[in-house]
Every structure is written in structure tokens, then in C-alpha cells.
Write a protein that holds these residues in place. Structure first.
Motif, mmCIF file in Angstrom:
data_model
loop_
_atom_site.group_PDB
_atom_site.id
_atom_site.type_symbol
_atom_site.label_atom_id
_atom_site.label_comp_id
_atom_site.label_asym_id
_atom_site.label_seq_id
_atom_site.Cartn_x
_atom_site.Cartn_y
_atom_site.Cartn_z
ATOM 1 N N ARG A 93 134.233 56.815 18.550
ATOM 2 C CA ARG A 93 133.135 57.786 18.459
ATOM 3 C C ARG A 93 131.787 57.080 18.504
ATOM 4 N N HIS A 94 131.664 56.038 17.701
ATOM 5 C CA HIS A 94 130.396 55.322 17.612
ATOM 6 C C HIS A 94 130.043 54.628 18.913
ATOM 7 N N LEU A 95 131.003 53.918 19.497
ATOM 8 C CA LEU A 95 130.705 53.130 20.682
ATOM 9 C C LEU A 95 130.556 53.985 21.943
ATOM 10 N N THR A 96 131.245 55.122 21.980
ATOM 11 C CA THR A 96 131.045 56.051 23.100
ATOM 12 C C THR A 96 129.611 56.547 23.113
ATOM 13 N N ALA A 97 129.094 56.894 21.946
ATOM 14 C CA ALA A 97 127.704 57.338 21.830
ATOM 15 C C ALA A 97 126.735 56.196 22.141
ATOM 16 N N GLN A 98 127.087 54.998 21.654
ATOM 17 C CA GLN A 98 126.247 53.812 21.899
ATOM 18 C C GLN A 98 126.153 53.516 23.405
ATOM 19 N N HIS A 99 127.289 53.560 24.066
ATOM 20 C CA HIS A 99 127.335 53.247 25.492
ATOM 21 C C HIS A 99 126.578 54.314 26.308
ATOM 22 N N ALA A 100 126.749 55.561 25.902
ATOM 23 C CA ALA A 100 126.064 56.653 26.612
ATOM 24 C C ALA A 100 124.541 56.529 26.487
ATOM 25 N N ALA A 101 124.104 56.005 25.343
ATOM 26 C CA ALA A 101 122.667 55.855 25.109
ATOM 27 C C ALA A 101 122.082 54.665 25.877
ATOM 28 N N GLY A 102 122.993 53.838 26.446
ATOM 29 C CA GLY A 102 122.536 52.699 27.245
ATOM 30 C C GLY A 102 122.338 51.480 26.410
#
Length: 199
Positions: free
Chosen positions: A190-199
Motif C-alpha cells: 500500500r505504502h510503496l504503490t502510493a510512493q511510486h505513483a507520486a514519483g
């Protein structure tokens, strides 16, 4: 030992070779975890997760499955990197038992009578089951606990070792405080998916 305690140990990836009729001390001595234990509140802190992502960002982009496999291998290795985890390392502590190596270790700090106000059961001998980087940083049970099938776990800290003691729940509840690998992985995703999406 209460079956639910064994179930919690297995849920967390631990093993025990103790027979069903084994007493509390023998049960804990026969229990081990090949990795640290992450408290549920790790989800609020995520120590080390962003750093791991930054170091392995190329792998995340190229092969997410391999990235998460590497992440679990890293976080659940038998290391002591300070990620807010606890370490299951049971050892006996007998500061009030004459003739034992620990006898008198708490002299001048706390008396057996003071400890007995909080710790149920006797004799006042202890098995320290976990240590951590948090507060309290030591957790223990009393082998003479009135409920040896699911004893009370107590917490104390090295700065006030056994001078301040808090009951933190039963052994079953104590193990339930920790994340399984699957739960840890879900939080990381959950955390890293959001992190990656944010660039």
C-alpha cells in the motif's frame, strides 16, 4: 499450552518443538523465530521501507514480484537493523533465587515484595521473552503464573529494570500484537504503490 498460543507462533513464522504436556519454561525454550517480529504499530512508522525502495527502485520498476520477495528477505532476515522490531530471545532471569547466577542483581533497586505487587504467581523467577528498541524494551513472563497455559506478559525497561512493571496482556494477546509476513507485505505494498505513483 493453549492451542491459540501455538497458532499465533505459527502465524508469525515461528516454530516450537515442545510437546503438548510441556511446562511454560520448556515451551518457551523450545520456541524460536528465524526473524524479528514487527509490532502492528509499524504501519504508522514504516522504518527502513522508503530507504529500501530508493535503493531498489529499478528492481521495483522492472520486476515488482522480485522486489517484494527481496523486501521480505531483507526485513525478515535475522538482523538487528533498527526498524522498530522486537526480538524473541528467551532467557531465564532469577534475581530473587539464592544460589543462581542472577541472585542479587536487583539489590538496591527493587525488592521481591514490590515486584510481587504487580507480578502474579511464584516463585518470583522470570523468563524474559522479547527485547525491543521501544518502550518498554523487555517483556517477560513468570513460570509460576497462575495461568501457565496462557500466562500474563509484563513489560519493563532497561532504565527502570523491574522497578516499573506493566502487565501488557496474555501471551496469546502479546503474539497477536505482531504482523505476519503477509500483513507486513500488505502494508508495504500500500505504502510503496502510493510512493511510486507520486514519483
Amino acid at each position: 499450552m493453549k492451542p491459540e498460543v501455538r497458532q499465533q507462533i505459527h502465524r508469525l513464522g515461528g516454530t516450537t518443538t515442545a510437546a503438548a504436556t510441556t511446562d511454560l519454561a520448556e515451551f518457551l525454550a523450545a520456541t524460536s523465530f528465524p526473524h524479528p517480529l514487527y509490532p502492528r504499530h509499524y504501519a504508522e512508522e514504516l522504518f527502513g521501507l522508503d530507504e529500501f525502495y530508493q535503493q531498489h527502485r529499478a528492481l521495483y520498476t522492472a520486476n515488482p514480484a522480485a522486489f517484494y520477495e527481496a523486501l521480505l528477505l531483507h526485513f525478515f532476515a535475522d538482523h538487528q537493523l533498527p526498524y522498530g522490531q522486537d526480538f524473541f530471545r528467551p532467557f531465564r532471569f532469577t534475581p530473587f533465587t539464592p544460589g543462581t547466577p542472577d541472585y542479587g542483581e536487583l539489590e538496591g533497586l527493587v525488592t521481591a515484595e514490590e515486584v510481587a505487587l504487580t507480578v502474579a504467581g511464584g516463585p518470583l523467577e522470570f523468563i524474559c521473552i522479547c527485547y525491543s528498541y521501544g518502550f518498554p524494551d523487555h517483556y517477560f513472563v513468570c513460570p509460576g503464573d497462575p495461568n501457565p497455559e496462557n500466562p500474563t506478559v509484563y513489560g519493563t525497561d532497561h532504565e527502570v529494570f523491574f522497578q516499573e512493571i506493566t502487565a501488557v496482556g496474555s501471551l496469546e494477546e502479546f503474539f497477536n500484537r505482531y504482523l505476519s509476513k503477509d500483513e507486513f507485505l500488505a502494508i508495504a505494498r500500500r505504502h510503496l504503490t502510493a510512493q511510486h505513483a507520486a514519483g
